[in-house]
Design a protein around this motif. Structure first.
Motif, PDB file in Angstrom:
ATOM      1  N   PHE A  12       0.800  -1.235   0.090  1.00  0.00           N
ATOM      2  CA  PHE A  12       0.041   0.041   0.069  1.00  0.00           C
ATOM      3  C   PHE A  12       0.893   1.297   0.204  1.00  0.00           C
ATOM      4  N   TYR A  13       0.270   2.427  -0.540  1.00  0.00           N
ATOM      5  CA  TYR A  13       1.330   3.551  -0.829  1.00  0.00           C
ATOM      6  C   TYR A  13       0.713   4.632  -0.152  1.00  0.00           C
ATOM      7  N   GLU A  14       1.600   5.755   0.063  1.00  0.00           N
ATOM      8  CA  GLU A  14       0.988   6.828   0.880  1.00  0.00           C
ATOM      9  C   GLU A  14       0.123   6.703   2.064  1.00  0.00           C
ATOM     10  N   GLU A  15      -0.944   7.482   1.993  1.00  0.00           N
ATOM     11  CA  GLU A  15      -1.879   7.605   3.119  1.00  0.00           C
ATOM     12  C   GLU A  15      -2.629   6.308   3.365  1.00  0.00           C
ATOM     13  N   LEU A  16      -2.661   5.583   2.451  1.00  0.00           N
ATOM     14  CA  LEU A  16      -3.450   4.169   2.700  1.00  0.00           C
ATOM     15  C   LEU A  16      -2.666   3.355   3.772  1.00  0.00           C
ATOM     16  N   ASN A  17      -1.223   3.651   4.094  1.00  0.00           N
ATOM     17  CA  ASN A  17      -0.803   3.009   5.179  1.00  0.00           C
ATOM     18  C   ASN A  17      -1.323   3.327   6.162  1.00  0.00           C
ATOM     19  N   ASP A  18      -2.025   4.384   6.750  1.00  0.00           N
ATOM     20  CA  ASP A  18      -2.759   4.807   7.795  1.00  0.00           C
ATOM     21  C   ASP A  18      -3.723   3.932   8.342  1.00  0.00           C
ATOM     22  N   HIS A  19      -4.073   3.135   7.528  1.00  0.00           N
ATOM     23  CA  HIS A  19      -5.365   2.223   7.847  1.00  0.00           C
ATOM     24  C   HIS A  19      -4.663   0.698   8.220  1.00  0.00           C
ATOM     25  N   LEU A  20      -3.511   0.737   7.936  1.00  0.00           N
ATOM     26  CA  LEU A  20      -2.588  -0.658   8.554  1.00  0.00           C
ATOM     27  C   LEU A  20      -2.132  -0.571   9.543  1.00  0.00           C
ATOM     28  N   PRO A  21      -1.844  -1.715  10.271  1.00  0.00           N
ATOM     29  CA  PRO A  21      -1.162  -1.919  11.638  1.00  0.00           C
ATOM     30  C   PRO A  21       0.410  -1.644  11.142  1.00  0.00           C
ATOM     31  N   PRO A  22       1.122  -1.138  12.185  1.00  0.00           N
ATOM     32  CA  PRO A  22       2.483  -0.517  11.925  1.00  0.00           C
ATOM     33  C   PRO A  22       3.535  -1.428  11.235  1.00  0.00           C
ATOM     34  N   ASP A  23       3.205  -2.658  11.469  1.00  0.00           N
ATOM     35  CA  ASP A  23       4.311  -3.776  11.063  1.00  0.00           C
ATOM     36  C   ASP A  23       4.015  -4.028   9.479  1.00  0.00           C
ATOM     37  N   ARG A  24       2.920  -3.505   9.105  1.00  0.00           N
ATOM     38  CA  ARG A  24       2.305  -3.456   7.453  1.00  0.00           C
ATOM     39  C   ARG A  24       2.602  -2.297   6.771  1.00  0.00           C
ATOM     40  N   ARG A  25       3.018  -1.155   7.333  1.00  0.00           N
ATOM     41  CA  ARG A  25       3.007  -0.061   6.747  1.00  0.00           C
ATOM     42  C   ARG A  25       4.311   0.224   5.983  1.00  0.00           C
ATOM     43  N   LYS A  26       4.123   0.773   4.485  1.00  0.00           N
ATOM     44  CA  LYS A  26       5.185   1.210   4.002  1.00  0.00           C
ATOM     45  C   LYS A  26       6.201   0.053   3.463  1.00  0.00           C
ATOM     46  N   ARG A  27       5.651  -1.230   3.448  1.00  0.00           N
ATOM     47  CA  ARG A  27       6.401  -2.322   3.130  1.00  0.00           C
ATOM     48  C   ARG A  27       5.652  -3.334   2.562  1.00  0.00           C
ATOM     49  N   ALA A  28       6.134  -4.338   1.550  1.00  0.00           N
ATOM     50  CA  ALA A  28       5.188  -5.402   1.142  1.00  0.00           C
ATOM     51  C   ALA A  28       5.085  -6.525   2.265  1.00  0.00           C
ATOM     52  N   PHE A  29       3.818  -7.048   2.180  1.00  0.00           N
ATOM     53  CA  PHE A  29       3.654  -8.280   2.970  1.00  0.00           C
ATOM     54  C   PHE A  29       2.750  -9.302   2.317  1.00  0.00           C
ATOM     55  N   ALA A  30       2.800 -10.438   2.830  1.00  0.00           N
ATOM     56  CA  ALA A  30       2.126 -11.449   2.024  1.00  0.00           C
ATOM     57  C   ALA A  30       0.665 -11.869   2.975  1.00  0.00           C
ATOM     58  N   ILE A  31      -0.409 -12.157   2.275  1.00  0.00           N
ATOM     59  CA  ILE A  31      -1.454 -12.616   2.852  1.00  0.00           C
ATOM     60  C   ILE A  31      -2.096 -14.100   2.235  1.00  0.00           C
ATOM     61  N   GLU A  32      -2.014 -14.872   2.994  1.00  0.00           N
ATOM     62  CA  GLU A  32      -2.491 -16.205   2.571  1.00  0.00           C
ATOM     63  C   GLU A  32      -4.051 -16.281   2.078  1.00  0.00           C
ATOM     64  N   LEU A  33      -4.005 -17.060   1.058  1.00  0.00           N
ATOM     65  CA  LEU A  33      -5.427 -16.810   0.214  1.00  0.00           C
ATOM     66  C   LEU A  33      -6.142 -18.320   0.762  1.00  0.00           C
ATOM     67  N   SER A  34      -7.633 -17.996   0.984  1.00  0.00           N
ATOM     68  CA  SER A  34      -8.413 -19.194   1.108  1.00  0.00           C
ATOM     69  C   SER A  34      -9.529 -19.030  -0.128  1.00  0.00           C
ATOM     70  N   GLY A  35      -9.278 -20.059  -1.124  1.00  0.00           N
ATOM     71  CA  GLY A  35     -10.223 -19.802  -2.296  1.00  0.00           C
ATOM     72  C   GLY A  35      -9.376 -18.692  -3.411  1.00  0.00           C
ATOM     73  N   MET A  36     -10.463 -18.047  -3.957  1.00  0.00           N
ATOM     74  CA  MET A  36     -10.087 -17.199  -4.801  1.00  0.00           C
ATOM     75  C   MET A  36     -10.990 -15.926  -4.728  1.00  0.00           C
ATOM     76  N   PRO A  37     -10.356 -15.047  -3.780  1.00  0.00           N
ATOM     77  CA  PRO A  37     -11.119 -13.890  -3.312  1.00  0.00           C
ATOM     78  C   PRO A  37     -10.844 -12.952  -4.496  1.00  0.00           C
ATOM     79  N   GLU A  38     -12.017 -11.775  -4.206  1.00  0.00           N
ATOM     80  CA  GLU A  38     -11.836 -10.833  -4.975  1.00  0.00           C
ATOM     81  C   GLU A  38     -10.835  -9.749  -4.348  1.00  0.00           C
TER      82      GLU A  38
END
Length: 103
Positions: A12-38
């Motif tokens: 996520f970029y710029e002010e969108l980071n304000d909505h994320l927890p500190p450990d996910r701000r301004k960096r790439a992070f992985a999310i495991e998928l369950s199925g094929m979500p939108e």
């Protein structure tokens, strides 16, 4: 051989980071998928309001919120652009900018 659930890399970029927890701000992070979500569902589940997203790139290509993730993709999420013309790319629907912040 052990099989792992498919994952997607988000950034996520710029002010969108304000909505994320500190450990996910301004960096790439992985999310495991369950199925094929939108992708829009996952963005909202991460706490980022979709109306604040202006551009969504998946593996470098502009996509809509309805794009179904399979695993292995790299997702870049950008806020509303105020100074750059991104009209050749897919702009996502959202609310207009607050007039106080327009330049």
């Amino acid at each position: 051989m052990t099989s792992f659930p498919p994952a997607v890399e988000f950034r996520f970029y710029e002010e969108l980071n304000d909505h994320l927890p500190p450990d996910r701000r301004k960096r790439a992070f992985a999310i495991e998928l369950s199925g094929m979500p939108e992708v829009g569902e996952l963005i909202a589940a991460l706490g980022v309001p979709l109306e604040e997203v202006d551009l969504l790139l998946i593996d470098g290509l502009s996509q809509e919120f309805e794009y179904c993730l399979k695993g292995g993709e790299r997702v870049a999420v950008y806020p509303v652009f105020e100074r750059f013309d991104i009209s050749p790319m897919v702009r996502l629907p959202g609310r207009p900018l607050d007039p106080r912040f327009r330049r």
